[in-house]
Scaffold this active site. Structure first.
Site, short mmCIF file in Angstrom:
data_model
loop_
_atom_site.label_atom_id
_atom_site.label_comp_id
_atom_site.label_asym_id
_atom_site.label_seq_id
_atom_site.Cartn_x
_atom_site.Cartn_y
_atom_site.Cartn_z
N ASN A 9 40.24 34.08 51.13
CA ASN A 9 39.03 34.77 51.58
C ASN A 9 37.94 34.46 50.55
O ASN A 9 37.97 34.99 49.45
CB ASN A 9 39.32 36.28 51.64
CG ASN A 9 38.08 37.10 51.96
OD1 ASN A 9 37.04 36.55 52.31
ND2 ASN A 9 38.20 38.42 51.83
N LYS A 11 34.89 35.18 50.61
CA LYS A 11 33.84 36.23 50.50
C LYS A 11 32.46 35.57 50.44
O LYS A 11 32.27 34.51 51.04
CB LYS A 11 34.13 37.15 49.30
CG LYS A 11 35.56 37.69 49.34
CD LYS A 11 35.81 38.82 48.39
CE LYS A 11 37.27 39.27 48.54
NZ LYS A 11 37.60 40.41 47.69
N HIS A 94 38.24 44.45 56.60
CA HIS A 94 38.41 44.27 55.15
C HIS A 94 37.81 45.49 54.45
O HIS A 94 36.78 46.02 54.89
CB HIS A 94 37.73 42.97 54.69
CG HIS A 94 38.05 42.65 53.26
ND1 HIS A 94 37.43 43.28 52.22
CD2 HIS A 94 38.97 41.82 52.72
CE1 HIS A 94 37.96 42.83 51.08
NE2 HIS A 94 38.89 41.94 51.36
N GLU A 96 36.01 45.84 51.96
CA GLU A 96 34.59 45.73 51.58
C GLU A 96 33.69 46.00 52.78
O GLU A 96 32.58 46.51 52.63
CB GLU A 96 34.33 44.35 50.96
CG GLU A 96 34.91 44.28 49.54
CD GLU A 96 35.42 42.91 49.11
OE1 GLU A 96 35.03 41.89 49.71
OE2 GLU A 96 36.24 42.87 48.16
N GLU A 166 46.22 45.66 51.91
CA GLU A 166 45.45 45.42 50.69
C GLU A 166 45.07 46.76 50.07
O GLU A 166 44.09 47.39 50.49
CB GLU A 166 44.16 44.65 51.03
CG GLU A 166 44.40 43.30 51.63
CD GLU A 166 43.21 42.37 51.40
OE1 GLU A 166 43.38 41.36 50.71
OE2 GLU A 166 42.11 42.69 51.87
N GLY A 172 40.24 42.59 43.58
CA GLY A 172 39.25 42.11 42.62
C GLY A 172 39.29 42.83 41.29
O GLY A 172 38.39 42.70 40.47
N SER A 211 44.44 40.94 44.09
CA SER A 211 44.72 40.29 42.80
C SER A 211 45.99 39.46 42.80
O SER A 211 46.73 39.45 41.82
CB SER A 211 44.73 41.34 41.67
OG SER A 211 43.47 41.96 41.57
#
Ligand code: PGA
Length: 248
Positions: A9, A11, A94, A96, A166, A172, A211
């Site tokens: 991904n 991003k 996702h 985010e 996730e 991250g 991660s």
């Protein structure tokens, strides 16, 4: 036997030349018989990266998809547009998108349905925040996020989808869930789906994300219910990404 899958991904990183160079380095490192590897590319570069990787083992993914079919939805990208550009996978929900752009369980379920209607495989991202984990709400959050999709799309729809677990606190942050923590949730997800349809649960690919790096991928992927990974930061470097892929 489930087919493993490793997805990158990207991003909102890199410009046109960076994406093309990264995709080229990844395909240079793949062999003809490789499969189960994909990259989720920023919308504006999807067509061009798609052309570059066409007829290679590397599959094309998007990072989101509209929750509507077509029409007056300024700024949105429909599933049929993605299909038209050669997209195989679309991330939906996702964290985010959920946190920064107000995606809800309902809009995520609608995106899931739109993708599937066009033959794009939705990759449903689910996972709890640190606060939710510490408040012992992990399984309740997973239930809510999964139920919204099952209620709208039906359990049969999961047959043509991928789930990515996730934990938000691991994305991250450099804090990976331990192999056991991840396995516990993956097993929970599979068992929950098996209650409704055992055959679908058995063949469903459930990826871990948060991660994942070359040094922890192998142990995570060796857990019985972890079928691969959704890789953020480490997918921006071809060598790291390929090394994670080779850990399967
Ligand atoms: P990360 O991101 O690997 O950088 O933690 C994972 C993701 O957001 O999909």
């Amino acid at each position: 036997m489930r087919q493993p899958l490793v997805m990158g991904n990207w991003k909102m990183n890199g410009l046109r030349a960076d994406g093309l160079a990264l995709a080229q380095s990844i395909i240079d490192g793949l062999n003809a018989g490789d499969q189960g590897i994909a990259v989720c590319v920023p919308f504006v570069y999807i067509s061009e990266v798609g052309k570059l990787i066409e007829s290679t083992p590397l599959a094309l993914g998007s990072q989101n998809v509209a929750d509507q079919e077509k029409g007056a939805f300024t700024g949105e990208i429909s599933a049929s547009m993605l299909k038209d550009c050669g997209v195989t996978y679309a991330l939906v929900g996702h964290s985010e998108r959920r946190t920064c752009y107000a995606d809800t369980d309902q809009t995520v379920a609608a995106r899931f349905c739109q993708a599937q209607k066009e033959g794009v495989i939705p990759v449903l991202c689910i996972g709890e925040t640190l606060e939710e984990r510490e408040g012992d709400k992990t399984f309740a959050v997973i239930d809510e996020q999964l139920n919204a999709v099952i209620e709208m799309a039906g359990v049969e729809a999961l047959a043509n989808s991928v789930i990515a677990y996730e934990p938000v606190w691991a994305i991250g942050t450099g804090k990976t869930a331990s192999d056991e923590q991840a396995q516990e949730v993956h097993k929970y997800i599979r068992e929950k789906i098996a209650e409704k349809d055992a055959a679908i649960a058995e063949q469903l690919q459930i990826l871990y994300g948060g991660s994942v790096k070359p040094n922890n991928a192998k142990a995570l992927f060796s857990m019985p219910d972890i079928d691969g990974g959704l890789i953020g930061g480490a997918s921006l470097d071809a060598e790291s990404f390929l090394s994670i892929y080779r850990s399967i």
